[in-house]
Scaffold this motif. Structure first.
Motif: not given
Lengths: 82, 313
Positions: B269-270, B88-90, B243-247, B286-287
């Motif tokens: 987190y995934t 939920w946090n992530s 929503l897919q922010v990562f790199d 989660i994915s």
């Protein structure tokens, strides 16, 4: 009765530098400056010595060097890639 | 005796002929088009359908990274994910990032496009300046902004004359990622807006000018309504991407969760669950949750678009 050929009066070209265009150009220049600043800083840092690049930030390198670029080329051409 | 049923049934031979010819037509069409689209379907199946099905299967197991002793555990991973406060946090961090970055991108991209469209001089230069950062890889962007946001020798603090520890305090950590993302990705939306502006018929502006509309009125009553569709598209694309922010976040925080875990995103987190805790099954679950959220957003957008089209009719 003959009439003289109407000679075309050269029309004065309207300048495209209207006040609106000047303002727009100034805004564009300011925005571009902000947008290109990180790239300019990266380029300038790539031409600094390693010591200079971590000291207090400045735009113009005091001692220009291409060492970082040489390292990149060497790393790219060496078989181990490092 | 050679009797046939054909005369007794009447329509049957004709129907059979019709079916036959339809089959032939389909076969001929497949011969022409089918082979052209077959490579796409093969690649799509191999690289999209198979991994998705495999991921769905893994999400229902307790698979670890070694692949040994995998047991089917039904929906346990999903139940655990809904109880896991880090999920939920992530998720909140990803949503927070989306809420910050999307309006900024829409406003800045529109402003840039309006400038680049209406300016008379050096059009190519402004376009290049606004679009150039989009050409950089995400790792370069993350590293570049990590340096720029350094508290003592970073250029941001130097230019602004402050000494904010952007990357090490909770209140500014996400803002740093948002600024880096805005700078990096706004070029794409800028191009979309610019193309839309160029498609607005010029005679609309001429007619409005003849009617005495001043620049702001022309903007309000011609430009804005004509950009409504592209704005919807820009918002949808940016929401789905954000929503897919990562790199960039991961590179800026050196694969860590940020100060007080304030920048750990859902995708990060995934990755942590899959490759740090080695829980591939849980990471897959989660994915899939993220996939469902993104699909819901996309479907919601389509539904809204359809409603608007029906209203317009």
């Amino acid at each position: 009765m003959t009439t003289a050929d109407p000679t075309p009066v050269p029309r004065k070209a309207r300048s495209s530098w209207t006040p609106g265009q000047i303002a727009l150009t100034l805004v564009a220049a300011a925005l571009s400056l902000v947008w290109m600043a990180p790239l300019a800083w990266a380029l300038s840092t790539s031409l600094k010595t390693p010591t200079e690049s971590v000291t207090s930030p400045h735009w113009i390198p005091q001692h220009l060097t291409a060492e970082s670029w040489k390292s990149v080329v060497e790393a790219a051409t060496s078989p181990t890639g490092s | 005796m050679t009797t046939t049923l054909a005369p007794a049934t009447g329509l049957r031979p004709r129907a059979a002929t019709a079916t036959e010819s339809a089959r032939l037509r389909w076969g001929r069409r497949f011969q022409h088009g089918g082979w052209f689209v077959a490579p796409f379907f093969v690649l799509y199946g191999l690289f999209v359908v198979v991994p998705v099905v495999r991921g769905l299967y893994l999400s229902l197991t307790d698979a670890n990274i070694s692949g040994d002793h995998t047991r089917f555990i039904g929906l346990d991973n999903y139940r655990e994910a809904f109880r896991d406060h880090l999920v939920w946090n992530s998720l909140w961090h990803s949503v927070q990032f989306t809420l910050y970055v999307v309006p900024c991108i829409v406003v800045v991209a529109l402003l840039m496009a309006l400038i680049a469209h209406h300016i008379a001089h050096l059009k190519w230069l402004w376009r290049l300046c606004f679009f150039a950062p989009f050409l950089l890889p995400s790792a370069v962007v993350g590293n570049l902004w990590w340096w720029l946001f350094q508290p003592t020798n970073g250029m941001v603090n130097h230019v602004l004359g402050i000494d904010t520890p952007w990357l090490t305090q909770r209140s500014t950590a996400m803002i740093a990622v948002v600024v880096a993302t805005l700078w990096w990705t706004v070029g794409f939306s800028f191009l979309l807006y610019l193309a839309a502006l160029q498609n607005i018929p010029h005679h609309l502006y001429e007619a409005a000018e003849l009617d005495g509309a001043h620049a702001f009125q022309r903007m309000l009553h011609i430009t804005v309504p004509n950009l409504r569709t592209i704005t919807g598209l820009v918002i949808a694309l940016q929401v789905l991407a954000s929503l897919q922010v990562f790199d960039q976040a991961v590179v800026m925080y050196q694969f860590g969760p940020g100060p007080e875990e304030s920048t750990r995103t859902f995708v990060q987190y995934t990755l942590e669950q899959g490759f740090t805790s080695y829980r591939v099954g849980y990471a897959s679950a989660i994915s899939f949750i993220l996939f469902l959220i993104i699909a819901a957003v996309a479907l919601g957008r389509m539904w809204l678009l359809r409603l608007r089209e029906e209203d317009a009719r």
